[in-house]
Enzyme design. Structure first.
Site, PDB file in Angstrom:
ATOM      1  CE  LYS A  16      -2.061  -1.174   3.870  1.00  0.00           C
ATOM      2  NZ  LYS A  16      -1.340  -2.424   4.159  1.00  0.00           N
ATOM      3  NE  ARG A  91      -4.437  -1.521   9.958  1.00  0.00           N
ATOM      4  CZ  ARG A  91      -3.402  -0.922   9.370  1.00  0.00           C
ATOM      5  NH1 ARG A  91      -3.460   0.324   9.024  1.00  0.00           N
ATOM      6  NH2 ARG A  91      -2.319  -1.609   9.124  1.00  0.00           N
ATOM      7  NE  ARG A 130       7.955  -2.520   6.061  1.00  0.00           N
ATOM      8  CZ  ARG A 130       6.674  -2.288   6.293  1.00  0.00           C
ATOM      9  NH1 ARG A 130       5.926  -1.705   5.360  1.00  0.00           N
ATOM     10  NH2 ARG A 130       6.126  -2.660   7.426  1.00  0.00           N
ATOM     11  NE  ARG A 163       6.517  -0.262  10.036  1.00  0.00           N
ATOM     12  CZ  ARG A 163       5.395  -0.233   9.332  1.00  0.00           C
ATOM     13  NH1 ARG A 163       5.359   0.430   8.177  1.00  0.00           N
ATOM     14  NH2 ARG A 163       4.315  -0.837   9.752  1.00  0.00           N
ATOM     15  NE  ARG A 174       2.297  -4.929  11.135  1.00  0.00           N
ATOM     16  CZ  ARG A 174       3.302  -4.661  10.291  1.00  0.00           C
ATOM     17  NH1 ARG A 174       4.525  -5.091  10.531  1.00  0.00           N
ATOM     18  NH2 ARG A 174       3.071  -3.935   9.213  1.00  0.00           N
TER      19      ARG A 174
HETATM   20  P1  AP5 Z   1       4.898  -1.591   1.737  1.00  0.00           P
HETATM   21  O1  AP5 Z   1       4.593  -0.764   0.550  1.00  0.00           O
HETATM   22  O2  AP5 Z   1       5.678  -0.987   2.847  1.00  0.00           O
HETATM   23  O3  AP5 Z   1       3.583  -2.309   2.293  1.00  0.00           O
HETATM   24  P2  AP5 Z   1       2.381  -1.728   3.146  1.00  0.00           P
HETATM   25  O4  AP5 Z   1       1.144  -2.405   2.663  1.00  0.00           O
HETATM   26  O5  AP5 Z   1       2.391  -0.233   3.138  1.00  0.00           O
HETATM   27  O6  AP5 Z   1       2.788  -2.304   4.568  1.00  0.00           O
HETATM   28  P3  AP5 Z   1       2.677  -1.718   6.026  1.00  0.00           P
HETATM   29  O7  AP5 Z   1       3.379  -2.714   6.906  1.00  0.00           O
HETATM   30  O8  AP5 Z   1       3.170  -0.304   6.126  1.00  0.00           O
HETATM   31  O9  AP5 Z   1       1.179  -1.777   6.280  1.00  0.00           O
HETATM   32  P4  AP5 Z   1       0.461  -2.014   7.575  1.00  0.00           P
HETATM   33  O10 AP5 Z   1      -0.917  -1.873   7.123  1.00  0.00           O
HETATM   34  O11 AP5 Z   1       0.747  -3.240   8.329  1.00  0.00           O
HETATM   35  O12 AP5 Z   1       1.107  -0.922   8.567  1.00  0.00           O
HETATM   36  P5  AP5 Z   1       0.759   0.587   8.852  1.00  0.00           P
HETATM   37  O13 AP5 Z   1       2.002   1.345   8.784  1.00  0.00           O
HETATM   38  O14 AP5 Z   1      -0.420   1.037   8.080  1.00  0.00           O
HETATM   39  O15 AP5 Z   1       5.675  -2.886   1.192  1.00  0.00           O
HETATM   40  C1  AP5 Z   1       6.198  -3.872   2.084  1.00  0.00           C
HETATM   41  C2  AP5 Z   1       7.543  -4.387   1.543  1.00  0.00           C
HETATM   42  O16 AP5 Z   1       7.323  -5.101   0.328  1.00  0.00           O
HETATM   43  C3  AP5 Z   1       8.572  -3.272   1.204  1.00  0.00           C
HETATM   44  O17 AP5 Z   1       9.834  -3.749   1.548  1.00  0.00           O
HETATM   45  C4  AP5 Z   1       8.420  -3.078  -0.312  1.00  0.00           C
HETATM   46  O18 AP5 Z   1       9.621  -2.642  -0.905  1.00  0.00           O
HETATM   47  C5  AP5 Z   1       8.033  -4.480  -0.764  1.00  0.00           C
HETATM   48  N1  AP5 Z   1       7.097  -4.488  -1.889  1.00  0.00           N
HETATM   49  C6  AP5 Z   1       6.049  -3.656  -2.110  1.00  0.00           C
HETATM   50  N2  AP5 Z   1       5.391  -4.024  -3.233  1.00  0.00           N
HETATM   51  C7  AP5 Z   1       6.045  -5.131  -3.709  1.00  0.00           C
HETATM   52  C8  AP5 Z   1       5.822  -6.012  -4.844  1.00  0.00           C
HETATM   53  N3  AP5 Z   1       4.804  -5.793  -5.706  1.00  0.00           N
HETATM   54  N4  AP5 Z   1       6.666  -7.054  -5.034  1.00  0.00           N
HETATM   55  C9  AP5 Z   1       7.705  -7.271  -4.142  1.00  0.00           C
HETATM   56  N5  AP5 Z   1       7.955  -6.485  -3.071  1.00  0.00           N
HETATM   57  C10 AP5 Z   1       7.129  -5.438  -2.854  1.00  0.00           C
HETATM   58  O19 AP5 Z   1       0.252   0.485  10.384  1.00  0.00           O
HETATM   59  C11 AP5 Z   1       1.153   0.213  11.439  1.00  0.00           C
HETATM   60  C12 AP5 Z   1       0.385   0.122  12.744  1.00  0.00           C
HETATM   61  O20 AP5 Z   1      -0.301   1.361  13.013  1.00  0.00           O
HETATM   62  C13 AP5 Z   1      -0.719  -0.932  12.817  1.00  0.00           C
HETATM   63  O21 AP5 Z   1      -0.222  -2.213  13.132  1.00  0.00           O
HETATM   64  C14 AP5 Z   1      -1.602  -0.355  13.925  1.00  0.00           C
HETATM   65  O22 AP5 Z   1      -1.046  -0.573  15.198  1.00  0.00           O
HETATM   66  C15 AP5 Z   1      -1.552   1.131  13.648  1.00  0.00           C
HETATM   67  N6  AP5 Z   1      -2.636   1.579  12.748  1.00  0.00           N
HETATM   68  C16 AP5 Z   1      -2.495   2.128  11.513  1.00  0.00           C
HETATM   69  N7  AP5 Z   1      -3.693   2.399  10.985  1.00  0.00           N
HETATM   70  C17 AP5 Z   1      -4.612   2.035  11.888  1.00  0.00           C
HETATM   71  C18 AP5 Z   1      -6.035   2.043  11.926  1.00  0.00           C
HETATM   72  N8  AP5 Z   1      -6.757   2.507  10.888  1.00  0.00           N
HETATM   73  N9  AP5 Z   1      -6.648   1.563  13.010  1.00  0.00           N
HETATM   74  C19 AP5 Z   1      -5.967   1.112  14.073  1.00  0.00           C
HETATM   75  N10 AP5 Z   1      -4.614   1.051  14.105  1.00  0.00           N
HETATM   76  C20 AP5 Z   1      -3.937   1.511  13.032  1.00  0.00           C
END
Ligand code: AP5
Length: 226
Positions: A16, A91, A130, A163, A174
């Site tokens: 994402k 979420r 990552r 991270r 997660r």
């Molecule tokens: P990346 O693009 O970083 O993936 P992502 O989907 O953004 O992953 P996140 O871990 O950031 O998402 P998340 O939803 O778990 O965490 P968030 O920060 O929102 O890609 C991942 C890796 O793969 C990278 O190394 C990239 O280079 C590689 N890659 C990408 N595309 C690729 C492809 N096509 N092929 C190969 N490799 C690829 O949330 C963190 C925390 O915040 C949550 O756990 C929670 O505690 C809190 N939080 C956030 N939002 C909420 C909410 N709405 N409600 C409650 N808690 C929340």
């Protein structure tokens, strides 16, 4: 052109953030990634950051009421008047209901929810490799998207870090949280004809191209509806 109110949806590590960065540049819309917003609050040691950190480090979701107000404030802001891209929100079903209610109050609605679909094994591979820029949050992958110089961000030369929530046992938790609380929203949005599925297993370039095609279709549909 009609406003584009988009949600980037998918499991942790589905790409994402990777795609959000591209979309933001292409569409020139404000991009609100709740994970980035919360991590910035943790770094700045704000009250929000203090609350969020306890949950994030364990891989739990922060409480709905905390995150809903964070997003409501952004959607209400003038910069989001022509549209926005949400990443990581909603979420849970209460978050999705709160978003729908707020948009209705503003006389607006979601254009589409773009699901980047990948399986759990791929999530583990991606998050395990990552590396994130400490300064600007740009993501790399040791195998799939390595930086030019190991451990150093290509964009500004800052150190790349793992991270805290990318440790193996937190990744597993997660994923459990995703399946239990977030995945039910796939049906929620499908029933409302807002869901668009993107094959997230392809390369980042191919996923980006499929997103572009989907957005082109959405624009055509919106033009025809006028
Ligand atoms: P990346 O693009 O970083 O993936 P992502 O989907 O953004 O992953 P996140 O871990 O950031 O998402 P998340 O939803 O778990 O965490 P968030 O920060 O929102 O890609 C991942 C890796 O793969 C990278 O190394 C990239 O280079 C590689 N890659 C990408 N595309 C690729 C492809 N096509 N092929 C190969 N490799 C690829 O949330 C963190 C925390 O915040 C949550 O756990 C929670 O505690 C809190 N939080 C956030 N939002 C909420 C909410 N709405 N409600 C409650 N808690 C929340």
């Amino acid at each position: 052109m009609p406003e584009l109110n988009l949600v980037l949806f998918g499991p942790p590590g589905s790409g994402k953030g990777t795609q959000g960065e591209r979309l933001q540049e292409d569409l020139r819309l404000p991009y609100y990634a709740t994970g980035d917003i919360l991590r910035a609050a943790v770094r700045e040691e704000t009250e929000l950051g203090g609350t969020a950190k306890r949950y994030m480090d364990r891989g739990d979701l922060v409480p709905d009421e905390v995150i809903v107000s964070v997003i409501a404030e952004r959607i209400d802001s003038p910069e989001a008047a022509d549209g926005f891209i949400l990443d990581g929100f909603p979420r849970t079903e209460p978050q999705a209901e709160a978003l729908a209610d707020r948009l209705t109050e503003l006389g607006r609605s979601l254009t589409a929810v773009l699901l980047i679909d990948v399986d759990d094994d791929e999530v583990v591979r991606r998050l395990g490799g990552r590396r994130t820029c400490e300064e600007n949050g740009h993501v790399f992958h040791v195998e799939f998207n390595p930086p030019e110089k190991e451990g150093v961000c290509d964009l500004d030369g800052s150190p790349l870090v793992v991270r805290d929530d990318d440790e193996p046992e937190v990744i597993r938790h997660r994923l459990e949280q995703y399946h239990a609380k977030t995945e039910p929203l796939v049906d929620f949005y499908d029933r409302r004809s807002l869901l668009r599925r993107i094959d997230g297993a392809a390369s980042p370039g191919e996923v980006g191209a499929e997103l572009e095609r989907t957005l082109a279709t959405l624009r055509l549909e919106a033009d025809e509806a006028i």
